[in-house]
Design a protein around this motif. Structure first.
Motif, PDB file in Angstrom:
ATOM      1  N   SER A  84       1.878 -14.870   6.250  1.00 42.18           N
ATOM      2  CA  SER A  84       1.826 -14.199   7.553  1.00 42.18           C
ATOM      3  C   SER A  84       0.519 -13.425   7.665  1.00 42.18           C
ATOM      4  O   SER A  84       0.021 -12.878   6.673  1.00 42.18           O
ATOM      5  CB  SER A  84       3.000 -13.227   7.705  1.00 42.18           C
ATOM      6  OG  SER A  84       4.218 -13.923   7.837  1.00 42.18           O
ATOM      7  N   GLU A  85       0.007 -13.352   8.873  1.00 48.02           N
ATOM      8  CA  GLU A  85      -1.269 -12.688   9.100  1.00 48.02           C
ATOM      9  C   GLU A  85      -1.090 -11.177   9.224  1.00 48.02           C
ATOM     10  O   GLU A  85      -0.197 -10.701   9.926  1.00 48.02           O
ATOM     11  CB  GLU A  85      -1.917 -13.226  10.374  1.00 48.02           C
ATOM     12  CG  GLU A  85      -2.311 -14.685  10.318  1.00 48.02           C
ATOM     13  CD  GLU A  85      -1.197 -15.644  10.692  1.00 48.02           C
ATOM     14  OE1 GLU A  85      -1.459 -16.861  10.751  1.00 48.02           O
ATOM     15  OE2 GLU A  85      -0.058 -15.170  10.907  1.00 48.02           O
ATOM     16  N   ALA A  86      -1.948 -10.451   8.524  1.00 45.59           N
ATOM     17  CA  ALA A  86      -2.061  -9.000   8.662  1.00 45.59           C
ATOM     18  C   ALA A  86      -3.535  -8.698   8.914  1.00 45.59           C
ATOM     19  O   ALA A  86      -4.401  -9.074   8.117  1.00 45.59           O
ATOM     20  CB  ALA A  86      -1.566  -8.286   7.414  1.00 45.59           C
ATOM     21  N   LYS A  87      -3.814  -8.036   9.991  1.00 45.08           N
ATOM     22  CA  LYS A  87      -5.182  -7.820  10.441  1.00 45.08           C
ATOM     23  C   LYS A  87      -6.050  -7.191   9.349  1.00 45.08           C
ATOM     24  O   LYS A  87      -5.682  -6.190   8.740  1.00 45.08           O
ATOM     25  CB  LYS A  87      -5.181  -6.910  11.667  1.00 45.08           C
ATOM     26  CG  LYS A  87      -6.542  -6.668  12.284  1.00 45.08           C
ATOM     27  CD  LYS A  87      -6.419  -5.824  13.537  1.00 45.08           C
ATOM     28  CE  LYS A  87      -7.790  -5.577  14.169  1.00 45.08           C
ATOM     29  NZ  LYS A  87      -7.670  -4.775  15.411  1.00 45.08           N
ATOM     30  N   GLY A 117       5.202   2.474  11.138  1.00 45.47           N
ATOM     31  CA  GLY A 117       4.581   3.453  10.259  1.00 45.47           C
ATOM     32  C   GLY A 117       4.150   2.967   8.899  1.00 45.47           C
ATOM     33  O   GLY A 117       3.561   3.727   8.130  1.00 45.47           O
ATOM     34  N   ALA A 118       4.420   1.723   8.565  1.00 50.18           N
ATOM     35  CA  ALA A 118       4.080   1.227   7.227  1.00 50.18           C
ATOM     36  C   ALA A 118       2.570   1.171   7.025  1.00 50.18           C
ATOM     37  O   ALA A 118       1.799   0.931   7.956  1.00 50.18           O
ATOM     38  CB  ALA A 118       4.675  -0.156   7.010  1.00 50.18           C
ATOM     39  N   ILE A 119       2.153   1.374   5.787  1.00 49.33           N
ATOM     40  CA  ILE A 119       0.762   1.192   5.375  1.00 49.33           C
ATOM     41  C   ILE A 119       0.683  -0.132   4.630  1.00 49.33           C
ATOM     42  O   ILE A 119       1.304  -0.299   3.572  1.00 49.33           O
ATOM     43  CB  ILE A 119       0.286   2.344   4.474  1.00 49.33           C
ATOM     44  CG1 ILE A 119       0.341   3.670   5.243  1.00 49.33           C
ATOM     45  CG2 ILE A 119      -1.123   2.077   3.950  1.00 49.33           C
ATOM     46  CD1 ILE A 119       0.047   4.885   4.384  1.00 49.33           C
ATOM     47  N   ILE A 120      -0.041  -1.089   5.188  1.00 48.65           N
ATOM     48  CA  ILE A 120      -0.139  -2.417   4.574  1.00 48.65           C
ATOM     49  C   ILE A 120      -1.103  -2.341   3.404  1.00 48.65           C
ATOM     50  O   ILE A 120      -2.300  -2.104   3.584  1.00 48.65           O
ATOM     51  CB  ILE A 120      -0.593  -3.473   5.591  1.00 48.65           C
ATOM     52  CG1 ILE A 120       0.267  -3.422   6.854  1.00 48.65           C
ATOM     53  CG2 ILE A 120      -0.557  -4.856   4.955  1.00 48.65           C
ATOM     54  CD1 ILE A 120       1.724  -3.692   6.651  1.00 48.65           C
ATOM     55  N   ILE A 121      -0.580  -2.529   2.197  1.00 45.82           N
ATOM     56  CA  ILE A 121      -1.395  -2.366   0.992  1.00 45.82           C
ATOM     57  C   ILE A 121      -2.025  -3.666   0.508  1.00 45.82           C
ATOM     58  O   ILE A 121      -2.972  -3.650  -0.284  1.00 45.82           O
ATOM     59  CB  ILE A 121      -0.576  -1.746  -0.156  1.00 45.82           C
ATOM     60  CG1 ILE A 121       0.546  -2.689  -0.617  1.00 45.82           C
ATOM     61  CG2 ILE A 121      -0.012  -0.392   0.251  1.00 45.82           C
ATOM     62  CD1 ILE A 121       1.253  -2.241  -1.889  1.00 45.82           C
ATOM     63  N   GLY A 122      -1.519  -4.810   0.953  1.00 37.28           N
ATOM     64  CA  GLY A 122      -2.002  -6.098   0.487  1.00 37.28           C
ATOM     65  C   GLY A 122      -0.985  -7.162   0.840  1.00 37.28           C
ATOM     66  O   GLY A 122      -0.254  -7.037   1.825  1.00 37.28           O
ATOM     67  N   LYS A 123      -0.915  -8.200   0.038  1.00 40.89           N
ATOM     68  CA  LYS A 123      -0.039  -9.334   0.312  1.00 40.89           C
ATOM     69  C   LYS A 123       0.848  -9.606  -0.905  1.00 40.89           C
ATOM     70  O   LYS A 123       0.598  -9.097  -1.999  1.00 40.89           O
ATOM     71  CB  LYS A 123      -0.870 -10.589   0.632  1.00 40.89           C
ATOM     72  CG  LYS A 123      -1.895 -10.423   1.742  1.00 40.89           C
ATOM     73  CD  LYS A 123      -1.304 -10.041   3.079  1.00 40.89           C
ATOM     74  CE  LYS A 123      -0.685 -11.184   3.832  1.00 40.89           C
ATOM     75  NZ  LYS A 123      -1.644 -12.151   4.353  1.00 40.89           N
ATOM     76  N   THR A 124       1.890 -10.414  -0.693  1.00 38.07           N
ATOM     77  CA  THR A 124       2.711 -10.894  -1.805  1.00 38.07           C
ATOM     78  C   THR A 124       2.464 -12.380  -1.981  1.00 38.07           C
ATOM     79  O   THR A 124       2.289 -13.120  -1.003  1.00 38.07           O
ATOM     80  CB  THR A 124       4.210 -10.619  -1.568  1.00 38.07           C
ATOM     81  OG1 THR A 124       4.620 -11.181  -0.314  1.00 38.07           O
ATOM     82  CG2 THR A 124       4.475  -9.117  -1.576  1.00 38.07           C
ATOM     83  N   ASN A 125       2.460 -12.827  -3.213  1.00 39.31           N
ATOM     84  CA  ASN A 125       2.061 -14.196  -3.530  1.00 39.31           C
ATOM     85  C   ASN A 125       3.098 -15.213  -3.080  1.00 39.31           C
ATOM     86  O   ASN A 125       4.296 -14.919  -3.006  1.00 39.31           O
ATOM     87  CB  ASN A 125       1.822 -14.324  -5.032  1.00 39.31           C
ATOM     88  CG  ASN A 125       0.903 -15.479  -5.378  1.00 39.31           C
ATOM     89  OD1 ASN A 125       0.056 -15.873  -4.569  1.00 39.31           O
ATOM     90  ND2 ASN A 125       1.035 -16.031  -6.574  1.00 39.31           N
TER      91      ASN A 125
END
Length: 472
Positions: A84-87, A117-125
């Motif tokens: 999924s895309e996260a800017k 309110g979440a802080i997107i820290i990265g992705k999951t494999n």
């Protein structure tokens, strides 16, 4: 207070909202645990710089102090599945062809998670382009199971499930076409929820034809999963098939006494199982009996070989057309995994009449399952046919002496709910003789997402499997 990373997502949310914990401390605790444990699992990928994440957490604290509460995920770390895309964050889809793709937009459900309110820290494999229920790819490598790092974490939401089990994340998103929220939940002793089709909107390219895959939540408790689903769900005009807004609030006091449970098991001997898996899942039915349910074994009553052919046709069709441009480029085609090539080349041979015949078969299956729900409130199936297998293996080649003739045949147990578009809660069923987890699918009627979650919550209360954490 418990260690921060041991708190449920909802408990963590309350602690932040009530100012008993500050967002910076929460972020620091999770980053410390990720630093210590993730190298052994490879669950979190594309992790953003710690200084940036801590600065965002401090900004969340300042906002809260000023009365700007953004939602129940305020200041909480969140890693988005790498399909999924996260800017502004690399979205590789696990493919060498997209190893430098950084989107300038969020997928709809990611947009909603960020707005809460979440802080997107990265992705999951995840596996390459989500194909195969084992999370390995040429960009980031393999994700390992926290209960035994020599084993697979499953997939395609394997990074999310492993990250949850190892307390690297409080809650997670995933997606599911062929069990990708269900198989890894079972492999990692966490919860995955496949919503009814259309419950969570998305930005898929094939808006009117891609009716197999869904986005959904994963978590360490049913309450956490239900909370994330409520954030993800709801109509969006960008997805014309998305369902209208609906109250999905969890009924945690649901009384299951008198509920009718249909046990599908191995579908009348049709499916092979690794020794111990079916028995462990069948033993979990005693939980429902103790809750006052009636449990009956249900013969499939449908030609399951026909259903498998329906599945193959529709999946070939969707994958072949979705990846047509990459396949047409010899350089990009050379980077594709063999399973992708196989899907595309089979799909290219299909005729419109083949797709139509598969659609008729799918409709027949939906009508058959709807008939089962006239007799049963919920149906139960195992969530996988094997225990977690060696992480170095691409996929299981045989089960109980039966050869698996495709890369995904070993996950055939999940296709029925997908093809009927049904809500499914993947719940733990306990641990096998080697200490590895297995799980069941609690399947409900069309659009009965809230009922399925409430049944899953009652089941959760009656077991202690979610309290058995991997040790690091």
């Amino acid at each position: 207070m418990q260690d921060i990373t041991d708190l449920s997502a909802l408990a963590l949310s309350s602690a932040i909202a009530e100012r008993r914990l500050d967002c910076r401390s929460v972020m620091a605790a999770y980053l410390s645990r990720i630093e210590a444990i993730n190298p052994r699992l490879n669950a979190i990928v594309s992790l953003r710089p710690a200084e940036d994440l801590l600065a965002e957490a401090e900004a969340a604290d300042r906002a809260l102090a000023a009365g700007d509460y953004r939602g129940w995920l305020h200041g909480m770390p969140f890693a988005v599945k790498d399909l999924s895309e996260a800017k502004g964050i690399l979205c590789s889809f696990g493919s060498a062809n997209y190893a430098d793709f950084v989107p300038d937009y969020d997928d709809i459900h990611v947009e909603r998670i960020r707005a809460a309110g979440a802080i997107i820290i990265g992705k999951t494999n995840a596996p390459e382009m989500g194909l195969g229920s084992h999370s390995y790819n040429p960009v980031f490598g393999v994700t390992r199971n926290p209960y035994d790092t020599t084993k697979s974490a499953g997939g395609s939401s394997g990074g999310a499930a492993a990250g949850l089990a190892a307390r690297l994340l409080p809650v997670a998103d995933g997606s599911d076409m062929m069990g990708s929220l269900r198989n890894p939940a079972g492999f990692n002793n966490v919860i995955g929820f496949r919503p009814s089709f259309g419950r969570v909107p998305g930005l898929g390219n094939e808006l009117f034809l891609g009716q197999l895959a869904v986005n959904g939540p994963m978590g360490r408790s049913v309450a956490d999963v239900a909370a994330l689903l409520s954030t993800q769900a709801g109509h969006d005009p960008r997805d014309p098939l998305s369902l209208a807004d609906e109250d999905l609030a969890l009924d945690g006091s649901r009384d299951l006494s008198g509920a009718r449970i249909g046990w599908l098991g191995d579908l009348g001997g049709y499916l092979p199982f690794e020794p111990g898996v079916l028995e462990l899942c069948e033993a979990s039915l005693d939980v429902f009996r103790r809750l006052g349910c009636t449990v009956e074994t249900v013969p499939p009553g449908f030609d399951m070989t026909r259903l498998w052919q329906v599945w193959r046709t529709l999946r070939h069709f969707l994958v072949a057309n979705g990846q047509a441009a990459d396949y047409a480029d010899p350089v990009r085609r050379a980077r594709m995994k063999p399973e992708m090539i196989w899907e595309i080349e089979n799909g290219r041979e299909l005729l419109a009449t083949d797709i139509y015949a598969a659609s008729l078969g799918r409709s027949d299956w939906q009508r058959h399952v709807a008939g089962l729900f006239e007799r049963y409130d919920f149906l139960i199936l195992p969530s996988a046919q094997v225990f977690p297998f060696a992480a170095e293996l691409d996929w299981p080649k045989e089960i109980a002496g039966r050869t698996m003739d495709t890369y995904h045949r070993w996950m055939e147990v999940v296709i029925g709910p997908t093809l009927a578009g049904l809500p499914v809660a993947a719940m733990p069923a306990g641990f096998g003789p080697t200490g590895m987890p297995a799980g069941i699918q609690i399947i409900g009627p069309a659009r009965a997402d809230r009922d399925v979650l409430s049944a899953a919550a009652a089941y959760e209360k009656a077991t202690d499997w979610l309290g058995r954490h991997p040790q690091f």
